[in-house]
Design an enzyme around this catalytic site. Structure first.
Site, PDB file in Angstrom:
ATOM      1  CG  ASP A 133      -1.966   0.815   1.019  1.00 58.85           C
ATOM      2  OD1 ASP A 133      -1.945   1.782   0.104  1.00 58.85           O
ATOM      3  OD2 ASP A 133      -2.953   0.752   1.830  1.00 58.85           O
ATOM      4  CG  ASP A 134       0.038   4.812  -0.026  1.00 61.46           C
ATOM      5  OD1 ASP A 134      -0.949   4.480  -0.674  1.00 61.46           O
ATOM      6  OD2 ASP A 134      -0.498   5.414   0.879  1.00 61.46           O
ATOM      7  CB  CYS A 154      -6.657   3.155  -1.441  1.00 63.46           C
ATOM      8  SG  CYS A 154      -4.892   3.354  -0.341  1.00 63.46           S
ATOM      9  NE  ARG A 204      -6.154  -1.048  -1.423  1.00 62.62           N
ATOM     10  CZ  ARG A 204      -5.220  -1.462  -0.913  1.00 62.62           C
ATOM     11  NH1 ARG A 204      -5.514  -2.609  -0.298  1.00 62.62           N
ATOM     12  NH2 ARG A 204      -4.051  -0.823  -0.552  1.00 62.62           N
ATOM     13  CE  LYS A 206      -6.189   0.426   2.208  1.00 59.42           C
ATOM     14  NZ  LYS A 206      -5.235   1.448   2.299  1.00 59.42           N
ATOM     15  CG  HIS A 250      -9.794   1.678   1.389  1.00 57.24           C
ATOM     16  ND1 HIS A 250      -8.712   2.133   1.097  1.00 57.24           N
ATOM     17  CD2 HIS A 250     -11.006   2.064   1.407  1.00 57.24           C
ATOM     18  CE1 HIS A 250      -9.246   3.458   1.608  1.00 57.24           C
ATOM     19  NE2 HIS A 250     -10.546   3.313   1.691  1.00 57.24           N
ATOM     20  CB  SER A 284      -6.251   3.783   4.952  1.00 54.61           C
ATOM     21  OG  SER A 284      -6.789   3.537   3.469  1.00 54.61           O
ATOM     22  CG  HIS A 298      -1.926   3.945   3.921  1.00 51.64           C
ATOM     23  ND1 HIS A 298      -2.176   4.829   5.107  1.00 51.64           N
ATOM     24  CD2 HIS A 298      -2.640   4.581   2.793  1.00 51.64           C
ATOM     25  CE1 HIS A 298      -2.905   5.661   4.450  1.00 51.64           C
ATOM     26  NE2 HIS A 298      -3.355   5.341   3.406  1.00 51.64           N
ATOM     27  CG  ASP A 331      -2.309   0.985  -3.064  1.00 44.26           C
ATOM     28  OD1 ASP A 331      -1.327   1.294  -2.841  1.00 44.26           O
ATOM     29  OD2 ASP A 331      -3.358   1.355  -2.335  1.00 44.26           O
ATOM     30  CG  ASN A 332      -1.644   4.382  -4.189  1.00 41.43           C
ATOM     31  OD1 ASN A 332      -2.837   3.819  -3.674  1.00 41.43           O
ATOM     32  ND2 ASN A 332      -0.756   5.012  -3.302  1.00 41.43           N
ATOM     33  CE  LYS A 354      -2.850   7.654  -1.074  1.00 42.83           C
ATOM     34  NZ  LYS A 354      -2.911   6.780   0.138  1.00 42.83           N
TER      35      LYS A 354
HETATM   36 MG    MG Z   1      -2.735   3.092  -1.144  1.00 48.10          MG
END
Ligand code: MG
Length: 461
Positions: A43-44, A83, A87, A142, A144, A167, A229, A281-282, A302
């Site tokens: 994540d991130d 996010c 996803r 996660k 989301h 998150s 994240h 994810d980003n 992001k």
């Molecule tokens: Mg993310």
């Protein structure tokens, strides 16, 4: 007597023939067992945050080894640079604008604790599609994609869930009306405000348990770890260990977790029947300063439509099928994982909807193959940029999402050759009017192909 011996020999020969025939059948059966699929989704995590992507002080020996044993992508894209829509794109193989998982003008970028929408029941996730072939599916981490009744992972084809609904920063006091962070097992909240320092260890244990339990049947494991994240947390084994500070500690623990999973596959003897894809994810959350990651040589992060938001590290691993130690510059995307997973499981893509991904298998087995040459870059519901081949046109830009900075439209669009200039530094539109025309046509044709749907991110916002 002679006749009797002949008879026995004949029977032995017949038996041998049938036994070899049966064992051939059994062999074929092994070959035809659909592969297990594991998607590990950081994540991130930015394009420049792993050792094998050039980070100077973050140690990622497991991911570097995974790359050395597999295929590393240098032009791998997410379906959105934040996010929730990212996803949705991964799990449905569709641009979030088609599923209602892109934000609107009046919503935020993602789902929040007060949001009441989620991934519509009509969407078919990888987990749901693979049920047709008796896959067992789990999500560890996660979600989301909606936390109200009807939107949780078990409503979307997963058999098991251990993790958090959104998150890890969506808690008071940052989000005044939010509850303490809930930790779910299946449909029950089993803890409120879990010790986040222990999450990666707990996720790893759950993932290993799931793999071990299902080693004799096909499974799909989706492991969206909620780090790096922010807020950042690492366990005692990793805290204060990295030269890159806490962010490095967190990435190094994630790296350890990936290593444990690959080790488990090897020790259970199922590595050669398991495709593992690691990605993010980003891009990095640059607004978090030193607590956010790095996109390396790519510009921005992001939530932006520059490469730093949309292009992420990605490694595919499948011993015996994917050649060791290869790198590919062929363009690929998280949305392609959907089409790939369904093809590997021999499940047909649903014909009643547009799927935006392509089957990656030809590229996984031959790093020179091209499976897609177009990338669409959205910010919420608006198409900001289009890439075709080496060329990318920005129709609208905005620096990493800040409410006070309005989007800027570009007429004509800004043009970059992102293979010559991956950092998007040198605008070359004036030299290539014909390419601008081509990308404009592509932009318009794509918008005409989009049917408007309600934004789920608007609901309850
Ligand atoms: Mg993310």
């Amino acid at each position: 007597m002679k006749y009797h011996v002949k008879n026995i020999l004949f029977l032995v020969a017949v038996r041998t023939f049938f036994l070899s025939f049966l064992s051939l059948g059994a062999q074929n059966k092994t070959i035809n067992t659909p592969p297990n699929i594991i998607v590990i989704f950081a994540d991130d995590l930015g394009y420049g945050d792993l050792g094998c992507y050039g980070h100077p002080t973050i140690n990622t020996p497991s991911l570097d080894k995974m790359a050395a044993e597999g295929l590393r992508f240098t032009q791998f894209y997410v379906g959105a640079s934040v996010c929730t829509p990212s996803r949705a794109a991964l799990l449905t193989g569709r641009l979030p604008i088609r599923s209602g998982m892109a934000g609107s003008d009046s919503s935020g970028n993602v789902l929040y604790p007060r949001s009441t929408g989620g991934l519509p029941a009509s969407e078919i996730t990888i987990a749901e599609a693979l049920r047709e072939k008796d896959y067992q599916s789990a999500i560890i981490g996660k979600w989301h994609l909606g936390h109200k009744e009807g939107f949780l992972p078990l409503n979307h084809g997963f058999d098991y869930w251990f993790g958090i609904p959104y998150s890890n920063d969506m808690i008071p006091p940052r989000y005044k009306t939010a509850p303490l962070l809930p930790l779910y097992e299946n449909e029950k909240v089993i803890e409120s405000d879990p010790d986040q320092r222990l999450l990666t260890k707990r996720y790893t244990e759950k993932a290993i348990h799931f793999i071990t339990e299902n080693k004799d049947r096909p499974f799909f494991l989706y492991y969206p770890n909620n780090f790096p994240h922010t807020p950042l947390y690492a366990s005692d084994d990793f805290q204060n260990k990295s030269r890159r500070g806490l962010y490095g500690d967190v990435v190094e623990e994630l790296d350890w977790s990936v290593g444990e999973i690959l080790k488990t596959l090897k020790s259970l003897g199922i590595a050669e029947n398991t495709l593992v894809i690691f990605t993010s994810d980003n891009g990095p959350w640059l607004l978090r300063d030193v607590e956010g990651g790095s996109a390396g040589l790519l510009y921005e992060g992001k939530s932006s439509s520059y490469e730093g938001g949309y292009r992420v590290p990605a490694i595919a691993w499948w011993p015996g099928t994917i050649k060791a130690g290869e790198t590919t510059a062929s363009v690929a995307a998280t949305m392609d994982i959907y089409a790939t997973a369904l093809k590997l499981a021999d499940v047909e893509l649903s014909k009643d909807r547009k799927i935006d991904g392509s089957d990656l298998y030809p590229l996984l087995t031959d790093s020179k193959k091209e499976v897609r040459d177009i990338v669409y870059y959205y910010t919420r519901h608006q198409l900001y940029a289009v890439r075709k081949g080496a060329w990318k046109a920005h129709f609208t830009t905005r620096p990493s999402y800040k409410k006070e900075v309005p989007p800027k439209e570009h007429v004509p669009p800004l043009l970059f050759n992102i293979e010559n200039d991956p950092s998007e530094q040198y605008e070359v539109g004036q030299y290539h009017p014909e390419i601008i025309e081509e990308l404009k046509k592509l932009f318009e044709a794509h918008l005409n192909d989009i049917e408007p749907v309600i934004s789920q991110l608007d609901l309850g916002y």
